[in-house]
Design an enzyme around this catalytic site. Structure first.
Site, mmCIF file in Angstrom:
data_model
loop_
_atom_site.group_PDB
_atom_site.id
_atom_site.type_symbol
_atom_site.label_atom_id
_atom_site.label_comp_id
_atom_site.label_asym_id
_atom_site.label_seq_id
_atom_site.Cartn_x
_atom_site.Cartn_y
_atom_site.Cartn_z
ATOM 1 N N SER A 40 0.871 -1.180 0.000
ATOM 2 C CA SER A 40 0.000 0.000 0.000
ATOM 3 C C SER A 40 0.906 1.229 0.000
ATOM 4 C CB SER A 40 -0.940 -0.007 1.212
ATOM 5 O OG SER A 40 -0.279 0.304 2.401
ATOM 6 N N HIS A 149 -3.761 -5.753 2.880
ATOM 7 C CA HIS A 149 -2.879 -6.813 3.389
ATOM 8 C C HIS A 149 -3.634 -8.094 3.727
ATOM 9 C CE1 HIS A 149 0.255 -3.592 4.744
ATOM 10 N NE2 HIS A 149 0.215 -3.750 3.444
ATOM 11 N N GLN A 157 -6.371 -1.298 7.499
ATOM 12 C CA GLN A 157 -5.227 -2.161 7.162
ATOM 13 C C GLN A 157 -4.566 -2.787 8.399
ATOM 14 O OE1 GLN A 157 -2.350 -0.974 3.934
ATOM 15 N NE2 GLN A 157 -1.002 -0.739 5.693
ATOM 16 N N GLU A 158 -4.505 -2.009 9.501
ATOM 17 C CA GLU A 158 -3.781 -2.517 10.676
ATOM 18 C C GLU A 158 -4.507 -2.154 11.966
ATOM 19 O OE1 GLU A 158 0.250 -1.009 10.343
ATOM 20 O OE2 GLU A 158 0.283 -1.507 8.215
ATOM 21 N N GLU A 211 1.182 -9.296 7.327
ATOM 22 C CA GLU A 211 2.165 -8.864 8.331
ATOM 23 C C GLU A 211 2.141 -9.719 9.594
ATOM 24 O OE1 GLU A 211 1.996 -4.643 9.042
ATOM 25 O OE2 GLU A 211 2.734 -4.207 7.025
ATOM 26 N N ASP A 243 -3.779 1.722 11.487
ATOM 27 C CA ASP A 243 -3.364 2.325 10.230
ATOM 28 C C ASP A 243 -4.546 2.117 9.292
ATOM 29 O OD1 ASP A 243 -2.303 3.229 7.911
ATOM 30 O OD2 ASP A 243 -0.646 1.771 7.801
ATOM 31 N N GLU A 285 -3.116 6.274 11.901
ATOM 32 C CA GLU A 285 -2.216 6.540 10.771
ATOM 33 C C GLU A 285 -3.024 6.643 9.477
ATOM 34 O OE1 GLU A 285 1.014 3.728 10.637
ATOM 35 O OE2 GLU A 285 1.144 3.867 8.452
ATOM 36 N N ASP A 311 1.796 8.626 6.797
ATOM 37 C CA ASP A 311 2.642 7.608 6.141
ATOM 38 C C ASP A 311 2.629 7.876 4.631
ATOM 39 O OD1 ASP A 311 3.930 5.406 5.116
ATOM 40 O OD2 ASP A 311 2.354 3.973 5.613
ATOM 41 N N LYS A 336 9.984 5.122 6.978
ATOM 42 C CA LYS A 336 10.327 3.881 6.280
ATOM 43 C C LYS A 336 11.497 4.190 5.363
ATOM 44 C CE LYS A 336 5.570 2.088 5.738
ATOM 45 N NZ LYS A 336 4.373 2.268 4.874
ATOM 46 N N HIS A 364 8.769 -1.280 9.347
ATOM 47 C CA HIS A 364 9.068 -2.290 8.329
ATOM 48 C C HIS A 364 8.157 -2.065 7.120
ATOM 49 C CE1 HIS A 364 5.507 -5.078 9.545
ATOM 50 N NE2 HIS A 364 5.180 -3.815 9.587
ATOM 51 N N ARG A 365 8.142 -2.958 6.142
ATOM 52 C CA ARG A 365 7.163 -2.939 5.054
ATOM 53 C C ARG A 365 6.378 -4.243 5.076
ATOM 54 N NH1 ARG A 365 7.496 1.751 1.722
ATOM 55 N NH2 ARG A 365 5.328 1.101 1.379
ATOM 56 N N SER A 366 5.291 -4.262 4.326
ATOM 57 C CA SER A 366 4.474 -5.486 4.364
ATOM 58 C C SER A 366 5.169 -6.663 3.665
ATOM 59 C CB SER A 366 3.103 -5.225 3.770
ATOM 60 O OG SER A 366 3.224 -4.672 2.487
ATOM 61 N N LYS A 387 6.888 -0.116 14.152
ATOM 62 C CA LYS A 387 5.907 -1.064 13.613
ATOM 63 C C LYS A 387 6.690 -2.186 12.954
ATOM 64 C CE LYS A 387 3.117 0.870 10.600
ATOM 65 N NZ LYS A 387 1.930 1.103 9.768
HETATM 66 P P1 PGA Z 1 3.067 -1.331 3.082
HETATM 67 O O1 PGA Z 1 2.139 -1.087 4.346
HETATM 68 O O2 PGA Z 1 4.382 -1.784 3.537
HETATM 69 O O3 PGA Z 1 2.287 -2.346 2.289
HETATM 70 O O4 PGA Z 1 3.123 0.002 2.362
HETATM 71 C C1 PGA Z 1 2.631 -0.592 5.556
HETATM 72 C C2 PGA Z 1 1.942 0.668 5.975
HETATM 73 O O5 PGA Z 1 1.052 1.180 5.255
HETATM 74 O O6 PGA Z 1 2.264 1.211 7.031
HETATM 75 ZN ZN ZN Z 2 0.743 2.996 6.687
#
Ligand code: PGA
Ligand code: ZN
Length: 413
Positions: A40, A149, A157-158, A211, A243, A285, A311, A336, A364-366, A387
């Site tokens: 994302s 995800h 998403q989270e 994740e 998030d 987020e 983000d 990131k 981190h990343r997904s 994260k």
């Molecule tokens: P991504 O998601 O690593 O798929 O971009 C992580 C986030 O959105 O924080």
């Molecule tokens: Zn994010």
């Protein structure tokens, strides 16, 4: 620091997609670094160079030819100097020529090499150069995965369980909560069916998202928060974060869609304020799309103590962070390294964030690898949080395990 050889190879990330692993050799010292990959992603991120078929052979070629020619055979004062030279060699504003993945792989490996040659832990080498005060970050554990995800089984998403303090005290809590949540989710899925046969039970084991968090399917928006809040209540000081990754919730008529229901930006803001009033929230987020700066600003003004994190809005990019500062859009920045493409610039993004009086949350990343650089980085810069995903995937756990090691190293240095 002198680098004798640079090589790169393709490895697979946690989604089985190709990514880069870089190896640097200096005399007897050999270091490796690998690069994560997002799904994302924000539209202003530095460019991850991929071949037409999704491979990374062009990026590997760039590491082994142009970048290797630049970095070998001369003396580098610091890894930052090396980063600056790679950025100049690329010559584009978004690293689209050599690839942010190519440059970041060498950048992280150079940080590791400098630390090894100096005989100090990685986090300490970074902090000494950057002038930051190392500290244990809060753990933002992604215990329920939704959005892109997890095939939108949950709308956001989270869904994160946030716990601070010493990592060696936070991790046993995290382990207990993750296990309990899994048991509760399994009970929920079992009670939603009348059949109790073993096959059905097995079929209904709660799925996992990208994740390493659970990914149940609920039709009620509040349900995941009720479950998390019950666990938070057992642990004083713990809290909830989300998030929303709202880029991925946009619909065709200027609003957002969650579980089949449309929201205008104002209605979505009202929903967040309602959630904040009902549940023990720490942060939100990307509550709105990356273009909706004004909506971020309105929410930040009304969110009280709850931190609003950028983000996709800010993508670890100094110009975007400055834009957010002028707009009063947020109170925290997600950091990131691969969004900007070098460690030097990621450190600058943290310093800018802190200068604004905001919190930095390193992430981190997904699509992850077993590289634990982000743990050293978060600790080195004294980040507000990290994260690193849920506890259901090895590559996520390794980041938290590295933080435990760092805590021990910090006691002895
Ligand atoms: P991504 O998601 O690593 O798929 O971009 C992580 C986030 O959105 O924080
Ligand atoms: Zn994010």
């Amino acid at each position: 620091m002198k680098i004798d050889s640079v090589s790169a190879q393709q490895i697979l990330d946690t989604r089985d997609r190709p990514t880069i692993e870089v190896t640097l050799i200096s005399g007897e010292t050999i270091v490796h670094a690998s690069v994560p990959s997002g799904k994302s992603t924000g539209s202003h991120e530095a460019v991850e160079l991929r071949d037409a078929d999704g491979g990374v052979s062009t990026a590997i070629g760039n590491v082994e030819c142009e970048i290797a020619a630049l970095v070998t055979g001369r003396q580098w004062e610091t890894p930052d100097e090396l980063d600056a030279a790679m950025i100049a060699l690329d010559g584009t504003p978004n690293k689209s020529r050599l690839g942010a993945n190519a440059i970041l792989g060498v950048s992280i490996a150079a940080q590791r090499l400098a630390a090894e040659l100096a005989g100090v832990p990685l986090w300490r080498a970074i902090a000494l150069r950057a002038g930051t005060t190392p500290a244990a970050p809060r753990l933002y554990l992604n215990f329920m995965n939704g959005g892109e995800h997890a095939d939108y089984r949950l709308p956001f998403q989270e869904y994160l369980f946030v716990v601070g303090g010493k990592t060696s005290e936070a991790m046993p809590i995290a382990e207990r909560v993750f296990k309990k949540l899994g048991e509760r989710l399994e009970r929920e899925s079992r009670s939603s069916t009348s059949t109790e046969s073993v096959e059905v039970e097995l079929l209904q084991k709660v799925p996992m998202g990208d994740e390493g968090g659970y990914s149940p399917k609920f039709e009620e928006l509040d349900k995941p928060f009720e479950l998390l809040a019950a666990l938070v209540a057992e642990h004083p000081g713990a809290s909830i974060a989300i998030d929303a990754a709202a880029n991925a919730l946009r619909n065709d008529h200027g609003g957002y869609t969650l579980i089949g229901r449309d929201y205008t930006p104002d209605e979505l803001r009202a929903l967040y304020l309602e959630l904040i009033s009902k549940f023990p929230f720490h942060s939100i987020e990307d509550p709105f799309a990356e273009t909706a700066t004004e909506d971020f600003t309105k929410l930040t003004a009304e969110a009280g103590e709850v931190i609003i994190v950028g983000d996709d809005l800010t993508v670890t990019n100094p110009a975007r962070i400055e834009m957010a500062r002028e707009a009063g859009a947020i109170t925290a920045v997600l950091i990131k390294p691969n969004q900007i493409g070098s460690v030097k610039e990621a450190i600058e993004a943290v310093q800018m964030t802190h200068a604004n009086g905001w919190a930095a949350v390193c992430s981190h990343r997904s699509g992850e690898t077993d590289d634990t650089f982000i743990a050293d980085f978060a600790y080195a810069v004294g980040a507000h949080g990290i994260k690193a995903g849920g506890l259901g995937q090895k590559e996520r756990r390794e980041k938290y395990e590295r933080l435990l090691e760092i805590e021990k190293e910090a006691e002895t240095v």
